[in-house]
Enzyme design. Structure first.
Site, mmCIF file in Angstrom:
data_model
loop_
_atom_site.group_PDB
_atom_site.id
_atom_site.type_symbol
_atom_site.label_atom_id
_atom_site.label_comp_id
_atom_site.label_asym_id
_atom_site.label_seq_id
_atom_site.Cartn_x
_atom_site.Cartn_y
_atom_site.Cartn_z
ATOM 1 N N SER A 194 0.799 -1.222 0.000
ATOM 2 C CA SER A 194 0.000 0.000 0.000
ATOM 3 C C SER A 194 0.836 1.278 0.000
ATOM 4 C CB SER A 194 -0.943 -0.042 1.196
ATOM 5 O OG SER A 194 -1.836 1.023 1.136
ATOM 6 N N HIS A 195 0.659 2.078 1.043
ATOM 7 C CA HIS A 195 1.312 3.379 1.127
ATOM 8 C C HIS A 195 2.719 3.292 1.698
ATOM 9 C CE1 HIS A 195 -0.703 2.142 4.691
ATOM 10 N NE2 HIS A 195 0.052 2.935 5.404
ATOM 11 N N ASP A 222 -2.207 6.497 -3.554
ATOM 12 C CA ASP A 222 -1.105 5.792 -2.883
ATOM 13 C C ASP A 222 -0.511 4.686 -3.753
ATOM 14 O OD1 ASP A 222 -3.253 4.055 -2.773
ATOM 15 O OD2 ASP A 222 -2.572 3.139 -0.904
ATOM 16 N N ASP A 269 -0.907 1.448 -4.168
ATOM 17 C CA ASP A 269 -1.766 0.513 -4.904
ATOM 18 C C ASP A 269 -3.074 1.145 -5.376
ATOM 19 O OD1 ASP A 269 -2.584 0.682 -2.238
ATOM 20 O OD2 ASP A 269 -3.460 -1.314 -2.253
ATOM 21 N N ASP A 306 -5.640 2.626 -3.853
ATOM 22 C CA ASP A 306 -6.945 2.594 -3.175
ATOM 23 C C ASP A 306 -7.169 3.804 -2.273
ATOM 24 O OD1 ASP A 306 -5.129 1.771 -1.280
ATOM 25 O OD2 ASP A 306 -6.159 -0.109 -0.782
ATOM 26 N N ARG A 307 -6.096 4.528 -1.950
ATOM 27 C CA ARG A 307 -6.273 5.714 -1.112
ATOM 28 C C ARG A 307 -6.309 6.990 -1.967
ATOM 29 N NH1 ARG A 307 -3.000 5.224 4.493
ATOM 30 N NH2 ARG A 307 -3.542 3.058 4.959
ATOM 31 N N LYS A 354 -11.493 0.142 -1.223
ATOM 32 C CA LYS A 354 -11.553 1.584 -1.378
ATOM 33 C C LYS A 354 -10.922 1.929 -2.720
ATOM 34 C CE LYS A 354 -7.581 2.178 1.739
ATOM 35 N NZ LYS A 354 -7.389 0.913 2.436
HETATM 36 C C1 G16 Z 1 -5.401 -0.608 5.351
HETATM 37 C C2 G16 Z 1 -6.830 -0.996 5.245
HETATM 38 C C3 G16 Z 1 -7.693 0.185 5.581
HETATM 39 C C4 G16 Z 1 -7.356 0.718 6.939
HETATM 40 C C5 G16 Z 1 -5.885 0.978 7.059
HETATM 41 C C6 G16 Z 1 -5.561 1.237 8.484
HETATM 42 O O1 G16 Z 1 -5.152 0.372 4.392
HETATM 43 O O2 G16 Z 1 -7.114 -1.433 3.941
HETATM 44 O O3 G16 Z 1 -9.020 -0.207 5.501
HETATM 45 O O4 G16 Z 1 -8.020 1.902 7.221
HETATM 46 O O5 G16 Z 1 -5.156 -0.143 6.643
HETATM 47 O O6 G16 Z 1 -4.213 1.349 8.667
HETATM 48 P P1 G16 Z 1 -3.639 1.378 10.129
HETATM 49 O O7 G16 Z 1 -3.994 0.082 10.803
HETATM 50 O O8 G16 Z 1 -2.179 1.577 9.927
HETATM 51 O O9 G16 Z 1 -4.279 2.547 10.817
HETATM 52 P P2 G16 Z 1 -4.132 0.152 3.211
HETATM 53 O O10 G16 Z 1 -4.321 1.335 2.306
HETATM 54 O O11 G16 Z 1 -2.793 0.119 3.917
HETATM 55 O O12 G16 Z 1 -4.499 -1.160 2.597
#
Ligand code: G16
Length: 542
Positions: free
Chosen positions: A112-113, A276, A278, A280-281, A375
């Protein structure tokens, strides 16, 4: 040639909030990826005769991992794998392809990010046939399988040419290499008024989209510049790079600082956005005004009917617990249900599948709808563009009107990153132990009305998730929330969420941190993060 290779369990392969995320070197160690992939196939009853979607965000090791997974899928008897060209697929595009082709799920390669590269992070997650992240029952089954694994299956074969679109054959399995953008772009064209957005751009509307050298570059170029006629160069950092150009592909004011600077310059573009690793953000910025993710969700919910795909109205709105209650106020005004779920997109899946919610969002820069089960960063950006095209107002005007109608929920998240795990856990358990004694007490002159460790019962399947974050609510609805991040790969990160609603019409234009200064002081008095960790303040404030 098909081989069965002996292996043994590797510690720590428990998928977190969204899949398994570790340092890239960990994933590259012999057997690490293979064990997890075999455990995934085993946990879903084998891959025999099944079809899957496969793709990732292009980070370092994405291409190698994709080849390994294809050979393992073939060795496990899968019938077909649909792969994005170059092994690229944004997470939302992968979710869409799973649904469109009715596959038995998909494997997405991304952290992800988080930054990418040999010394940074890698990740893998399994999405179920509804297109969404695997629910806890499935991730738990995968984890259990990683603890008992004794062998994995591998096909000895040359790599598949994933740069060539078309149908390939691998050990009797079909590999369909597809354009990663085409089906996704068609889905977007069906949801939004592309003609109205095209007219907006034709009228001189200026936009900047920062793809952060991550996967949305090709998507944003094709859709914004290609189909919608945004000026060439609207999309910057559009080329996906294995190390994201050395940056955090994390769309927030801190990591997208250059975009923020441009948007706050006197002659900045009308609209800014970033996505981000991938895809989704999303982060959305107007000229001279930042839109918090919680506000963005509320604005999208309040205006969704302006977009063709949502003209029939919304069934409900869902937000994660730490996300501000701004969207709840919109739902109340629209007379529709609102839901408060634990952090993690997977919790929205059952509400979307059951037709209880149409739009969902999280404070962590995630927004999406029932068009797929992840997302979706570009979706949110296009929804904003559609709303701007219809309302013919600037972002600042739209936000201002929203606050005057619904009041303003001041909101901020303070992150204390890479803390020693024991220290972070001590802060959490310390506060957790005191929750029972808090209701009725005064902190910084504000009375606490409730305090709990958030537990959620899924209204559709009845499953219960406990321990989802400490929630302290004050008179008037102001809140302090604390939880440990589930996505970091180094030490522990405490996230502190602060929120306070102002009904207006006075007090709608305060600087956010100033408006929340009292909440911040209350949080320190309650949890003592700075005192316990010796940190002077948070590492990231969004
Ligand atoms: C992931 C989940 C999101 C969630 C986030 C929380 O995001 O897909 O639904 O809100 O983690 O991150 P943390 O636990 O660090 O607060 P992503 O974009 O990393 O897949």
């Amino acid at each position: 040639m098909l081989t069965e290779r002996p292996t043994q369990p590797i510690a720590g392969q428990r998928p977190g909030t969204s899949g398994l995320r570790k340092k890239t070197a960990v994933f590259m160690a012999p057997g690490y990826l293979e064990n997890f992939v075999q455990a995934t196939f085993d946990a879903i009853g084998g891959a025999g005769g099944k079809s899957f979607v496969l793709g990732g965000d292009g980070r370092f090791f994405n291409d190698r991992a994709a080849q390994v997974i294809l050979k393992m899928a073939a060795a496990n008897g899968a019938a077909r794998v649909i792969v994005g060209q170059g092994a690229l697929l944004s997470t939302p595009a992968a979710s869409h392809l799973i649904r469109l082709n009715r596959t038995d799920g998909g494997i997405i390669l991304s952290a992800s990010h988080n930054p990418g590269g040999p010394d940074e992070d890698f990740g893998i997650k399994f999405n179920t046939p509804n297109g969404g992240p695997a629910p806890e029952a499935v991730t738990e089954a995968i984890f259990q399988r990683t603890q008992a694994i004794e062998r994995y299956r591998m096909l000895e074969a040359p790599d598949v040419d994933l740069d060539r679109i078309g149908v390939h054959e691998l050990g009797g399995m079909e590999v369909s290499v597809v354009d990663p953008v085409a089906d996704y772009a068609a889905l977007m064209a069906g949801l939004f008024d592309f003609a109205a957005i095209r007219a907006l751009f034709a009228g001189g509307f200026r936009m900047r989209f920062d793809a952060m050298h991550a996967v949305t570059g090709p998507y944003a170029r094709a859709i914004l510049e290609g189909r919608l006629g945004a000026a060439p160069g609207t999309v910057i950092n559009a080329l996906p790079l294995p190390d994201f150009g050395g940056h955090h592909p994390d769309p927030n004011p801190v990591w997208a600082a250059a975009l923020m600077e441009e948007m706050f310059a006197p002659d900045g573009p009308d609209f800014g956005a970033a996505s981000d690793g991938d895809g989704d953000r999303n982060m959305v910025v107007g000229r001279g005004i930042y839109v918090s993710p919680s506000d963005s969700l509320a604005v999208l919910a309040a205006n969704a009917q302006l977009a063709p795909g949502y003209r029939g109205g919304l069934k409900g709105v869902a937000r994660s617990m730490p996300t501000s209650a701004a969207a709840d106020r919109v739902a109340a005004a629209l007379g529709i249900e609102s839901y408060e779920t634990p952090t993690g997109w997977k919790f929205f899946g059952s509400l979307l599948d059951a037709g209880r919610a149409t739009i969902c969002g999280e404070e962590s820069f995630g927004t999406g709808s029932d068009h797929l089960r992840e997302k979706d960063g570009l979706w949110a950006v296009l929804m904003w563009l559609n709303i701007i095209a219809e309302r013919k107002e600037s972002v600042a005007e739209i936000l201002g009107a929203h606050w005057r109608r619904f009041g303003r929920t001041y909101y901020s998240r303070h992150d204390y990153e890479a803390l020693p795990v024991a220290e972070a856990e001590a802060v959490m358990t310390g506060l957790k132990g005191r929750l029972g004694s808090l209701p009725g007490t005064l902190v910084e002159g504000m009375r606490i009305v409730s305090a709990d460790d958030f537990a959620y019962q899924d209204p559709v399947d009845g499953s219960v998730s406990r321990g989802q974050g400490l929630r302290i609510v004050f008179e008037g609805g102001a809140r302090v929330v604390l939880r440990l991040s589930g996505t970091g790969t180094e030490g522990a990160t405490i996230r502190l969420y602060l929120e306070r609603h102002v009904e207006g019409p006075e007090g709608l234009d305060q600087p956010v941190q100033e408006a929340l200064a009292g909440m911040s002081a209350a949080a320190e008095a309650l949890a003592g993060i700075r005192a316990a960790t010796g940190r002077a303040g948070p590492d990231v404030v969004t």
